[in-house]
Structures are given as structure tokens and as C-alpha cells.
Design a protein around this motif. Structure first.
Motif, short mmCIF file in Angstrom:
data_model
loop_
_atom_site.label_atom_id
_atom_site.label_comp_id
_atom_site.label_asym_id
_atom_site.label_seq_id
_atom_site.Cartn_x
_atom_site.Cartn_y
_atom_site.Cartn_z
N LEU A 46 -23.73 40.71 26.10
CA LEU A 46 -23.20 41.54 27.19
C LEU A 46 -21.77 41.16 27.49
CD1 LEU A 46 -25.97 41.54 29.99
CD2 LEU A 46 -25.33 43.45 28.52
N SER A 47 -21.03 42.12 28.03
CA SER A 47 -19.72 41.80 28.61
C SER A 47 -19.72 42.35 30.03
CB SER A 47 -18.58 42.42 27.79
OG SER A 47 -18.60 43.82 27.91
N LEU A 48 -19.02 41.69 30.92
CA LEU A 48 -18.94 42.11 32.31
C LEU A 48 -17.48 42.19 32.70
CD1 LEU A 48 -20.00 42.73 35.12
CD2 LEU A 48 -20.48 40.32 35.45
N ARG A 49 -17.03 43.43 32.94
CA ARG A 49 -15.65 43.66 33.36
C ARG A 49 -15.65 44.74 34.43
NH1 ARG A 49 -14.07 40.57 29.86
NH2 ARG A 49 -13.23 40.63 27.79
N ALA A 50 -14.83 44.53 35.43
CA ALA A 50 -14.69 45.50 36.54
C ALA A 50 -16.06 45.83 37.13
CB ALA A 50 -14.00 46.77 36.06
N ALA A 51 -16.89 44.79 37.30
CA ALA A 51 -18.21 44.90 37.92
C ALA A 51 -19.16 45.82 37.15
CB ALA A 51 -18.11 45.37 39.38
N ARG A 52 -18.87 46.05 35.85
CA ARG A 52 -19.75 46.85 35.01
C ARG A 52 -20.23 46.03 33.82
NH1 ARG A 52 -19.91 52.01 36.75
NH2 ARG A 52 -21.13 52.67 34.96
N LEU A 53 -21.53 46.10 33.56
CA LEU A 53 -22.11 45.42 32.41
C LEU A 53 -22.15 46.37 31.23
CD1 LEU A 53 -25.14 43.49 33.95
CD2 LEU A 53 -23.23 42.49 32.70
N ARG A 54 -21.76 45.86 30.08
CA ARG A 54 -21.80 46.65 28.86
C ARG A 54 -22.43 45.82 27.74
NH1 ARG A 54 -17.13 47.48 31.45
NH2 ARG A 54 -16.47 49.63 31.84
N PRO A 55 -23.37 46.42 26.99
CA PRO A 55 -23.92 45.69 25.84
C PRO A 55 -22.89 45.66 24.72
CG PRO A 55 -24.88 47.89 25.98
CD PRO A 55 -24.00 47.73 27.18
N LEU A 74 -31.07 43.85 29.30
CA LEU A 74 -30.48 44.69 28.25
C LEU A 74 -31.00 46.13 28.33
CD1 LEU A 74 -30.53 42.22 25.22
CD2 LEU A 74 -28.53 43.02 26.50
N ALA A 75 -32.29 46.29 28.64
CA ALA A 75 -32.86 47.62 28.77
C ALA A 75 -32.30 48.37 29.98
CB ALA A 75 -34.38 47.53 28.88
N ALA A 76 -31.90 47.63 31.01
CA ALA A 76 -31.39 48.26 32.24
C ALA A 76 -29.96 48.78 32.08
CB ALA A 76 -31.45 47.26 33.40
N CYS A 77 -29.25 48.31 31.05
CA CYS A 77 -27.88 48.81 30.85
C CYS A 77 -27.67 49.16 29.37
CB CYS A 77 -26.84 47.82 31.34
SG CYS A 77 -26.97 46.17 30.65
N VAL A 83 -23.06 46.17 37.77
CA VAL A 83 -23.87 44.95 37.75
C VAL A 83 -24.85 44.92 38.93
CG1 VAL A 83 -22.17 43.52 38.98
CG2 VAL A 83 -23.81 42.44 37.46
N GLY A 84 -24.45 45.44 40.09
CA GLY A 84 -25.35 45.47 41.24
C GLY A 84 -26.59 46.29 40.98
N GLY A 152 -17.28 39.44 38.78
CA GLY A 152 -18.21 40.57 38.76
C GLY A 152 -19.52 40.26 39.45
N LEU A 153 -20.06 39.06 39.22
CA LEU A 153 -21.31 38.69 39.86
C LEU A 153 -21.14 38.46 41.35
CD1 LEU A 153 -22.84 36.33 37.16
CD2 LEU A 153 -23.73 38.55 37.87
#
Length: 199
Positions: A46-55, A74-77, A83-84, A152-153
């Protein structure tokens, strides 16, 4: 004769718990998901940038994604998601429910309110003194190195319930005060409660 249900004692539970069980004891459902996000980010999944998770579609660590909570994250995004939202969704998922149920069975978590029991706190203190867990499991996102993951978190943390209610009451009280003062003074001015004198 007292029947024994075979429930293990809290002292026997330490060796049977994984990092996500300790995360639940330390910070509840939210901490479980945050820990999985950190682990998956460290693995490169995963990567987390600008409060968004991306696989990312890849895992750089030597072991594949193994835990049910990690699979749920992983299934949720599947693409990009805030991220919230991922934390809320996975926090209510079956894998996290299973962790809670097991901790209740072990006597480390209270059944109704899902709060860490005295035995659970003792176990957490013991594992904290050993230093075998990643710091973010016990201390949350504040223990993550500065950067986009930590930001992000931390930005996904809601206002605590008690504080949120207090702020809403204060806002309503201010609105009520403002409304009553404008009603008592013509033209929207603030009334001072006295006359200005006159002829």
C-alpha cells in the motif's frame, strides 16, 4: 463439583497472541486497522498519500500478506480510498470481530464495552517491557516515523466522542447567546441592558 470450561488463563495467552491482538488491547479496533495499514505500507503493498490509501500491486517483504486483517484492508481499497473510510470499514469487519471475541474468551477484554481488562493491561505492560512489537502497535500512528504515512493516519483521527459533544454544546450555547442578544437590540446590535439617557 465445579465444571471447568477449559478457558486459558491470561498468563498463558501471551504466547498465543499476534501483533493485531496486542494492537486491539492497546488501542481498540482502530489501532488494529492502523497497524495493518502500517505493516502493508512497510511491505510495499500500500501507499498512503494525501490521506488516501492506494494498493501498489506488489509486496517487497519476504513474506506475503498473511493476516486476515491485512487481507481485509487490501479488499477495502481495491483502488484509491480515504484512509478514514478504510479504518471504519475494516474496524467493523469479521477479522477484527474474531480478534475481539478471542480476547474476551481469554479474559483480556471485557465482553460488552470491549475495554482492556486488568489482566490485559498487565499483559500489555509485559510485552511493552520486552520491546518485541513494533512501536506503532502499542503507541499508534504517533510512533511512526515522520512522513506521509504518519500524517495520513493522524489526520484520519476523529474528534473524541466526549470532546465532540462538548464542542457541539458550546457552539449551540454561543448560537443561543448570539440569537438572544440580537433579538434584544434593534438593528442586530448588541444590547447592553441599559438606556442611553436622553432628554
Amino acid at each position: 463439583m465445579t465444571r471447568s470450561w477449559g478457558r486459558p488463563g491470561a498468563e498463558d495467552a501471551g504466547g498465543a497472541l499476534d501483533r493485531y491482538a496486542y494492537a486491539f488491547l492497546a488501542g481498540g479496533r482502530r489501532r488494529v486497522v492502523e497497524s495493518a495499514v502500517v505493516a502493508l505500507t512497510e511491505q510495499g503493498a500500500l501507499s498512503l498519500r494525501a490521506a488516501r490509501l492506494r494498493p501498489t500491486g506488489e509486496v517487497r517483504s519476504t513474506h506475503a500478506v498473511e493476516h486476515a486483517v491485512e487481507h481485509a484492508v487490501l479488499a477495502a481499497c481495491p483502488r484509491s480510498k480515504r484512509v478514514g473510510e478504510v479504518i471504519d470499514t475494516v474496524g467493523r469487519s469479521q477479522p477484527v470481530d474474531d480478534i475481539a471475541r478471542r480476547l474476551v474468551f481469554l479474559g483480556l477484554l471485557s465482553g460488552r464495552r470491549q475495554r482492556t481488562t486488568r489482566a490485559g493491561r498487565r499483559l500489555l505492560a509485559a510485552v511493552a517491557s520486552e520491546g518485541t512489537l513494533p512501536p506503532y502497535v502499542l503507541d499508534g500512528p504517533a510512533a511512526v516515523a515522520a512522513g506521509s504515512l504518519r500524517r495520513g493516519l493522524l489526520s484520519a483521527h476523529p474528534i473524541p466522542d466526549g470532546l465532540g459533544r462538548t464542542l457541539r454544546r458550546m457552539g449551540k450555547a454561543l448560537d443561543d447567546d448570539h440569537g438572544s442578544s440580537t433579538e434584544s437590540a434593534p438593528g442586530g446590535g448588541i444590547g447592553c441592558g441599559g438606556s442611553s439617557g436622553g432628554d
